[in-house]
Every structure is written in structure tokens, then in C-alpha cells.
Scaffold this motif. Structure first.
Motif, PDB file in Angstrom:
ATOM      1  N   CYS A 131       0.859  -1.188   0.000  1.00 44.45           N
ATOM      2  CA  CYS A 131       0.000   0.000   0.000  1.00 44.45           C
ATOM      3  C   CYS A 131       0.894   1.236   0.000  1.00 44.45           C
ATOM      4  N   THR A 132       1.188   1.779   1.149  1.00 47.69           N
ATOM      5  CA  THR A 132       1.958   3.019   1.219  1.00 47.69           C
ATOM      6  C   THR A 132       3.430   2.837   0.870  1.00 47.69           C
ATOM      7  N   ASP A 159      -1.062  -5.168  -5.304  1.00 44.94           N
ATOM      8  CA  ASP A 159      -0.646  -3.766  -5.199  1.00 44.94           C
ATOM      9  C   ASP A 159      -1.908  -2.916  -5.238  1.00 44.94           C
ATOM     10  N   ARG A 160      -2.238  -2.307  -4.099  1.00 41.58           N
ATOM     11  CA  ARG A 160      -3.490  -1.544  -4.003  1.00 41.58           C
ATOM     12  C   ARG A 160      -3.289  -0.041  -4.154  1.00 41.58           C
ATOM     13  N   GLY A 161      -2.054   0.376  -4.454  1.00 38.17           N
ATOM     14  CA  GLY A 161      -1.808   1.805  -4.664  1.00 38.17           C
ATOM     15  C   GLY A 161      -1.629   2.568  -3.367  1.00 38.17           C
ATOM     16  N   HIS A 162      -1.858   3.882  -3.397  1.00 39.43           N
ATOM     17  CA  HIS A 162      -1.754   4.779  -2.237  1.00 39.43           C
ATOM     18  C   HIS A 162      -0.318   4.910  -1.734  1.00 39.43           C
ATOM     19  N   ARG A 163       0.646   4.901  -2.646  1.00 42.06           N
ATOM     20  CA  ARG A 163       2.042   4.962  -2.237  1.00 42.06           C
ATOM     21  C   ARG A 163       2.394   6.298  -1.601  1.00 42.06           C
ATOM     22  N   ARG A 168       8.253   0.579  -5.797  1.00 43.14           N
ATOM     23  CA  ARG A 168       7.386  -0.136  -6.722  1.00 43.14           C
ATOM     24  C   ARG A 168       7.810  -1.610  -6.769  1.00 43.14           C
ATOM     25  N   ASN A 175      -2.728  -5.854  -9.755  1.00 43.46           N
ATOM     26  CA  ASN A 175      -2.861  -4.430  -9.440  1.00 43.46           C
ATOM     27  C   ASN A 175      -4.333  -4.150  -9.153  1.00 43.46           C
ATOM     28  N   PRO A 177      -6.721  -1.080  -7.988  1.00 46.12           N
ATOM     29  CA  PRO A 177      -7.021   0.297  -7.566  1.00 46.12           C
ATOM     30  C   PRO A 177      -8.071   0.286  -6.456  1.00 46.12           C
TER      31      PRO A 177
END
Length: 204
Positions: A131-132, A159-163, A168, A175, A177
Motif C-alpha cells: 500500500c503506502t 498492489d493496491r496503490g496509495h504509495r 514499486r 494491481n 485500484p
């Protein structure tokens, strides 16, 4: 990691019009199946092949899973490599608790189990959900205290995003979202008696 807000303990399950809902207190949480057991198995197999291809085999490769589900995933990838290449790659488990930047110091003993030398190795960090990026950063810090790898790679089932950090993954099963209000949960047979990836969101 799996969620950008704390995980919950569901107290009731309801199914309506093909959808599943979990009740937490007075809040209904809608459940969506992202991966069933078969899809999860295919994703892990694909990650395994990609690791072998990128590293041109198993020479100098080791796996380090982040407790707890990342450690289970690392063992599964290791078993697949064994079945494909007939080689046992070193596989360890990493407790990143002492290296997190969002938790107070803990008096609990560290659970890290890495019984091999990582100096000069191509280390693949394995986690269930990214996530982050802060968990990965903590894992890198933990590894660096144990040696100087040739390189560090990252494999994540989801990989849920919100980095929040420039990190990466090199290998991704899916992936996905998501919004900040949604929760991603990975279940594994070794820990949860079932395999699957689920997305939870408050039902408005």
C-alpha cells in the motif's frame, strides 16, 4: 499494508442479491472477492516464473517473506521453484516491527528467521499487499542491518496503490485500484483455513 486503516473483527455475515456483507458494530461492510483460490494460485505461479526469468535461474537468489502472510507466500514460491528447477532456494521470514516508523517500540522478541548469509545475494522481499510502501521500507532497513545484498527485489501478491514512498514492486500478482476507505484482506490456508483475496467497503 493490506489496509490503510485498522483491520476489523466481523461479527455477522449476510448475503443479499448475490452480494456479501459483514456487520461490524452498526456498520455494514460490503465484501467483494478479488481472487479465489485458483486465481491466487495462478498469480503465485506467475510471480515464480517471473522471478526465475528476471534472475536467469536460481543462482544467488533468496526469498525473504514479511511476517506473517508474506512469509507464507515466500514458502509457497520456494516450493514452486523447487518443483520447477529442482533447486532449494534459501527462504527466510522477516519481522519488520522494530523498524516501522508508525509504531512505538515493542518489548516483544523479534521473530525474524533468516539462517543464511544475504551478503552478495539477490534478495526477493515477499509481501501479501503493498500500500503506502512503508512496510517495504522497514523491510529494506531490516535487511541492510544483516548484510549487503547484491540487490533487493520486491514481490507482492496485491498492489493496491496509495504509495507514500517511491517504491514499486518488481513482481505483482494483481494491481488493484482502491479507495482509502476500502480494506484489502488476503487469506491463506496456512493461517486462515482458506485462500483468497477480498475487498471490504462500508455500505452506504
Amino acid at each position: 499494508r493490506g489496509q490503510c486503516k485498522p483491520w476489523f473483527s466481523a461479527s455477522y455475515v449476510h448475503r443479499s442479491a448475490g452480494a456479501r456483507f459483514l456487520l461490524k458494530g452498526a456498520v455494514w461492510l460490503k465484501t467483494r472477492v478479488i481472487m479465489d483460490a485458483s486465481a491466487m494460485e495462478r498469480a503465485i505461479t506467475r510471480i515464480t516464473y517471473e522471478i526465475l526469468e528476471r534472475n536467469k535461474g536460481t543462482e544467488g537468489v533468496c526469498l525473504v517473506g514479511i511476517f506473517s502472510r508474506g512469509a507464507v507466500l515466500a514458502k509457497r514460491i520456494s516450493a514452486k521453484i523447487q518443483s520447477l528447477e529442482h533447486v532449494t532456494v534459501p527462504c527466510g521470514a522477516l519481522d519488520i516491527t522494530p523498524y516501522r516508523d508508525d509504531k512505538k517500540e515493542s518489548d516483544l522478541p523479534e521473530k525474524t528467521k533468516i539462517d543464511f548469509d544475504i551478503n552478495g545475494m539477490r534478495v526477493v522481499i515477499v509481501d501479501d499487499v503493498i500500500c503506502t510502501g512503508r512496510t517495504t521500507r522497514a523491510a529494506i532497513d531490516a535487511l541492510i542491518t544483516r548484510g549487503r545484498p547484491d540487490c533487493i527485489q520486491l514481490a507482492a501478491l496485491v498492489d493496491r496503490g496509495h504509495r507514500e514512498l517511491p517504491i514499486r514492486p518488481d513482481y505483482v500478482g494483481k494491481n488493484l485500484p482502491t479507495s482509502g476507505e476500502e480494506t484489502v484482506r488476503v487469506k491463506m490456508t496456512e493461517l486462515d483455513n482458506a485462500d483468497g483475496v477480498f475487498l471490504y467497503a462500508e455500505e452506504g
